[in-house]
Design an enzyme around this catalytic site. Structure first.
Site, PDB file in Angstrom:
ATOM      1  N   ASP A  93     -13.305   9.256   3.498  1.00 21.90           N
ATOM      2  CA  ASP A  93     -13.186   8.885   1.787  1.00 21.90           C
ATOM      3  C   ASP A  93     -14.915   8.810   1.159  1.00 21.90           C
ATOM      4  O   ASP A  93     -14.985   8.646   0.238  1.00 21.90           O
ATOM      5  CB  ASP A  93     -12.566   8.380   1.717  1.00 21.90           C
ATOM      6  CG  ASP A  93     -10.502   8.760   1.109  1.00 21.90           C
ATOM      7  OD1 ASP A  93     -11.128   9.535   1.463  1.00 21.90           O
ATOM      8  OD2 ASP A  93      -9.989   7.154   0.410  1.00 21.90           O
ATOM      9  N   ASP A 347       0.193  -0.899   3.635  1.00 25.03           N
ATOM     10  CA  ASP A 347       1.022  -0.741   5.100  1.00 25.03           C
ATOM     11  C   ASP A 347       1.871  -1.642   4.907  1.00 25.03           C
ATOM     12  O   ASP A 347       2.964  -1.388   5.160  1.00 25.03           O
ATOM     13  CB  ASP A 347       0.087  -1.573   5.928  1.00 25.03           C
ATOM     14  CG  ASP A 347      -0.571  -3.379   5.141  1.00 25.03           C
ATOM     15  OD1 ASP A 347      -0.591  -3.209   4.129  1.00 25.03           O
ATOM     16  OD2 ASP A 347      -1.383  -3.412   6.296  1.00 25.03           O
TER      17      ASP A 347
HETATM   18  O1  LIG Z   1      -9.702   4.809  -0.855  1.00 22.39           O
HETATM   19  C1  LIG Z   1      -9.945   4.268   0.686  1.00 22.39           C
HETATM   20  C2  LIG Z   1      -9.764   3.015   0.508  1.00 22.39           C
HETATM   21  C3  LIG Z   1      -9.528   2.601   1.949  1.00 22.39           C
HETATM   22  N1  LIG Z   1     -10.041   2.821   2.956  1.00 22.39           N
HETATM   23  C4  LIG Z   1      -9.596   2.885   4.070  1.00 22.39           C
HETATM   24  O2  LIG Z   1      -8.318   1.883   4.631  1.00 22.39           O
HETATM   25  C5  LIG Z   1      -8.647   0.930   5.770  1.00 22.39           C
HETATM   26  C6  LIG Z   1      -8.168  -0.504   5.548  1.00 22.39           C
HETATM   27  O3  LIG Z   1      -9.311  -0.667   4.819  1.00 22.39           O
HETATM   28  P1  LIG Z   1     -10.055  -2.365   4.892  1.00 22.39           P
HETATM   29  O4  LIG Z   1     -11.006  -2.491   3.748  1.00 22.39           O
HETATM   30  O5  LIG Z   1     -10.496  -2.383   6.309  1.00 22.39           O
HETATM   31  O6  LIG Z   1      -8.816  -3.423   4.459  1.00 22.39           O
HETATM   32  P2  LIG Z   1      -8.745  -4.729   5.959  1.00 22.39           P
HETATM   33  O7  LIG Z   1      -7.965  -5.719   4.922  1.00 22.39           O
HETATM   34  O8  LIG Z   1      -9.337  -5.180   6.556  1.00 22.39           O
HETATM   35  O9  LIG Z   1      -6.929  -4.059   6.195  1.00 22.39           O
HETATM   36  C7  LIG Z   1      -5.404  -4.275   6.149  1.00 22.39           C
HETATM   37  O10 LIG Z   1      -5.217  -3.934   5.108  1.00 22.39           O
HETATM   38  C8  LIG Z   1      -5.009  -2.904   4.863  1.00 22.39           C
HETATM   39  C9  LIG Z   1      -4.278  -2.932   3.347  1.00 22.39           C
HETATM   40  O11 LIG Z   1      -4.652  -4.079   2.400  1.00 22.39           O
HETATM   41  C10 LIG Z   1      -4.592  -1.802   5.686  1.00 22.39           C
HETATM   42  O12 LIG Z   1      -4.743  -0.494   4.898  1.00 22.39           O
HETATM   43  C11 LIG Z   1      -5.272  -2.122   7.305  1.00 22.39           C
HETATM   44  O13 LIG Z   1      -4.309  -1.461   8.161  1.00 22.39           O
HETATM   45  C12 LIG Z   1      -4.909  -3.839   7.555  1.00 22.39           C
HETATM   46  O14 LIG Z   1      -5.465  -3.705   8.120  1.00 22.39           O
HETATM   47  C13 LIG Z   1     -10.543   1.617   6.417  1.00 22.39           C
HETATM   48  O15 LIG Z   1     -10.498   1.388   6.934  1.00 22.39           O
HETATM   49  C14 LIG Z   1     -10.476   1.818   5.030  1.00 22.39           C
HETATM   50  O16 LIG Z   1     -11.863   2.628   5.381  1.00 22.39           O
HETATM   51  C15 LIG Z   1      -9.616   4.590   3.215  1.00 22.39           C
HETATM   52  O17 LIG Z   1      -9.280   5.223   3.660  1.00 22.39           O
HETATM   53  N2  LIG Z   1      -9.835   4.657   1.882  1.00 22.39           N
END
Ligand SMILES: O=c1ccn([C@@H]2O[C@H](COP(=O)(O)OP(=O)(O)O[C@H]3O[C@H](CO)[C@@H](O)[C@H](O)[C@H]3O)[C@@H](O)[C@H]2O)c(=O)[nH]1
Length: 669
Positions: A93, A347
């Site tokens: 993205d 999620d």
């Molecule tokens: O517009 C977007 C925004 C985020 N992401 C992806 O979403 C993922 C999760 O985002 P991150 O900032 O890493 O969130 P985390 O808090 O580390 O992730 C947890 O929390 C998220 C929900 O808040 C869930 O989606 C994840 O599965 C869970 O591991 C990342 O790989 C991002 O690259 C996208 O692909 N597009």
């Protein structure tokens, strides 16, 4: 009730909320299920293993450095699983040529890395983790000279890969944006067309044993909602519906979804053998003929056989069509099928929608664990992540996906409802917790009180002590230290009053349509395993100028002010027995009038008492006077009688007087 003030009511509401929270927490410890796994048994049925589509997302090449994405991809490609049954899709993205470049470089390294992992049964397949051990090759069980030699050679290759990616990230224009990169020119990350590149298609026959590797950057237009990670995942699911292996999806740390589940089927549909009509399929899955056909095949149980050739390159055109941002208009993606839109903790919301339909899930924790993720290292990053989680939880609670509705009107079992409430309440209780913390300060400053007096106070003291002893014993039972417990207690207060509070407000503003929520991406650390870079911060709470710390800092400062006021005796004088509070301040003149009236009444009643006393004294005096007067009258009568008698006997007054003088003061009657 009239005798209690607003702080008392606030405390009552907060404490009632904590009681619910305690019930939710308590139920998670009630008959816990432990799933035993036997990974070895899978070796006996390799032929029956399903094909799996693996998804990796990235959204920003600064916050999520490409080397992290590359490591995730390499670890998935090197899984101890038949390579022909794996396909890996990367959603970008961030629309980053650097990420694409890094993946290309990684695919060259993968040709060396995958055979190495398979040869030596490497369990830790993310190279940065594998090579981080200071003791090098000698820290592994297999320490043959051949292994050590290959270990060093692989490390050199990996260092080369890191170096190339690092070098590219430091150049302002890392390479000529032509050829394969031409599509990245003249576009920005918020406004660009779809890019799909097959980095590795195993059917090209160049190398056996490397799964498909496909790069997708979905179309973005500034006036179009993109639904963050949920939107990215749906594009991957749609794309894999066309060019995928048609097996289960792997979509995040330890999370697998069956295809039928993602396509919106419920277990009851399957039991009844409900087959969706073509019209309904088009309504739910959009207008792509190829996608509708592949969904119909999956729903009716007709999957590809392991011997089918899947040439990804042939389906690129159809895949580009479904990855355009207009494809989801007027169909069920994000509403009934795929990842569900509407919350930034997509999620949890997607899981809730799946469980509501009556599906069950299992949590498998093999030893060693199958997949791991990385947690943020510093406090500011953790706060950003947790703020988003709190916002997402609050969004879910106030939406049509609320677990209460899912239990009442869907098939969410009661225990599952309690478990979801436990997760969601983790976000919701930030507000009562912040209020409760602030209440204490308020009451010290205004010299009021919300706690019960006397024996009632012991209820609070007892609950606090039991809570402390229980949490501490849980930590000790799981092998954690008292220090870890203490740090987490502190973390919990900081999280609640900063990220939690702001996250709640952010969700509230969205509900009131004042502003929309933002998906703040969690910063991933390039060196999560050390190299000394973060050693100076180890064991510290690091703060920065981020606005997320404003509420917590404000509360801390006001607590210090309150404490100083208390110690210096600067608190206002407590007024009467009223539990003073906000209520009191608002009704000040009224309150003064009431107090004055009360005082006047008291004084009036005192005077009345005194007057009564006087009256009764007067009555006593009058009585005595009357008695004395009547006694005098009686005495006078007696005297007169005796005088009469004496005169009759010849007594003369002057003789008596002279006799009295001559005989001194002695008188004779
Ligand atoms: O517009 C977007 C925004 C985020 N992401 C992806 O979403 C993922 C999760 O985002 P991150 O900032 O890493 O969130 P985390 O808090 O580390 O992730 C947890 O929390 C998220 C929900 O808040 C869930 O989606 C994840 O599965 C869970 O591991 C990342 O790989 C991002 O690259 C996208 O692909 N597009």
């Amino acid at each position: 009730v009239n005798n209690y003030s607003i702080p008392w009511f606030v405390a009552l509401v907060c404490e009632s909320w904590f009681t619910f929270s305690w019930i939710f927490i308590f139920t998670t410890q009630w008959t816990p299920a432990i799933v035993k796994t036997y990974p070895d048994r899978l070796l006996h049925s390799v032929q029956e293993l399903p094909r799996v589509d693996l998804f990796v997302t990235t959204a920003d090449d600064v916050l999520e450095p490409p080397i992290i994405t590359v490591n995730t991809v390499l670890s998935l490609l090197a899984l101890d699983y038949p390579a022909e049954k794996l396909a890996c899709y990367v959603s970008d993205d961030g629309f980053s040529p650097l990420t694409f470049h890094a993946l290309q470089q990684a695919s060259h390294f993968a040709k060396l890395w995958i055979p190495f992992c398979k040869k030596y049964h490497v369990q830790i397949r993310a190279p940065f983790r594998f090579f981080c051990d200071q003791n090098g090759a000698s820290s592994y069980q297999n320490t043959t000279p051949k292994f050590r030699e290959e270990w060093l050679w692989m490390k050199e290759k990996y260092d080369n890969l890191c170096h190339k990616i690092e070098e590219a990230s430091h150049k302002s224009i890392p390479w000529q944006l032509d050829g394969e990169f031409a599509v990245f020119s003249n576009s920005d990350r918020k406004n660009h067309p779809t890019i799909i590149r097959v980095i590795w298609d195993k059917n090209e026959g160049l190398f056996d044993g490397l799964p498909h590797l496909i790069y997708i950057s979905r179309e973005k237009r500034s006036n179009h909602p993109h639904h963050f990670k949920a939107g990215a995942m749906n594009v991957l699911y749609i794309g894999a519906g066309l060019a995928g292996l048609q097996g289960p999806f792997y979509g995040g740390t330890n999370c697998f979804h069956r295809r039928k589940v993602i396509y919106g089927l419920s277990p009851y549909n399957i039991e009844k053998g409900n087959i969706i009509s073509e019209k309904e399929l088009k309504q739910k899955f959009g207008g792509s003929e190829e996608l509708v056909k592949s969904v119909a095949d999956a729903l009716e149980g007709r999957s590809y056989s392991p011997h089918d050739d899947i040439n990804v390159s042939n389906t690129l055109e159809a895949a580009s069509e479904v990855a355009s941002c207009g494809y989801e208009y007027a169909n069920g993606w994000g509403q009934q099928v795929g990842w569900i839109y509407g919350s930034i903790t997509e999620d949890v919301q997607t899981g809730l929608t799946i469980h509501r339909k009556g599906w069950r899930s299992e949590m498998c924790t093999p030893n060693p664990i199958g997949f791991t993720g990385c947690a943020p290292i510093g406090l500011p990053t953790a706060m950003t992540q947790q703020k988003r989680w709190v916002t997402g939880m609050v969004e879910i609670f106030f939406s049509r996906h609320c677990p209460i509705l899912a239990t009442l009107f869907g098939n969410l079992p009661f225990r599952m409802f309690l478990a979801y409430m436990w997760i969601i309440d983790w976000g919701l209780r930030s507000l009562p917790q912040t209020c409760y913390v602030s209440l204490l300060t308020y009451c010290i400053i205004t010299n009021s009180n919300f706690l019960p007096k006397g024996w009632g106070l012991w209820i609070h003291v007892t609950i606090f002590t039991i809570h402390t002893v229980c949490t501490l014993s849980e930590y000790l039972a799981t092998g954690l230290s008292i220090r870890a417990w203490w740090n987490n207690q502190r973390m919990s207060r900081i999280r609640t009053t900063s990220a939690g509070f702001l996250g709640f407000l952010s969700a509230l503003f969205k509900l009131l349509r004042i502003s929309d929520t933002v998906f703040d991406i969690t910063r991933k650390d390039e060196n999560p395993f050390g190299n000394g870079i973060h050693d100076s911060d180890a064991g510290r709470f690091t703060f920065n100028e981020s606005p997320v710390f404003v509420p917590a800092t404000t509360i801390l400062l006001s607590q210090l002010i309150a404490l100083s006021m208390k110690l210096l005796g600067l608190q206002p004088i407590k007024s009467g027995n009223n539990e003073c509070g906000i209520d009191c301040a608002k009704r000040d003149p009224e309150h003064h009038a009431d107090t004055a009236l009360l005082e006047a009444k008291k004084i009036a009643s005192q005077y009345q008492k005194e007057a009564d006393k006087c009256n009764s004294g007067m009555e006593t005096c009058e009585e005595a006077r009357e008695k004395a007067e009547s006694a005098i009258v009686a005495q006078k009568k007696l005297t007169a009688l005796w005088e009469l008698r004496a005169r009759r006997k010849g007594w003369e007054e002057w003789v008596a007087k002279s006799n009295t003088k001559s005989h001194g003061n002695v008188q004779y009657a």
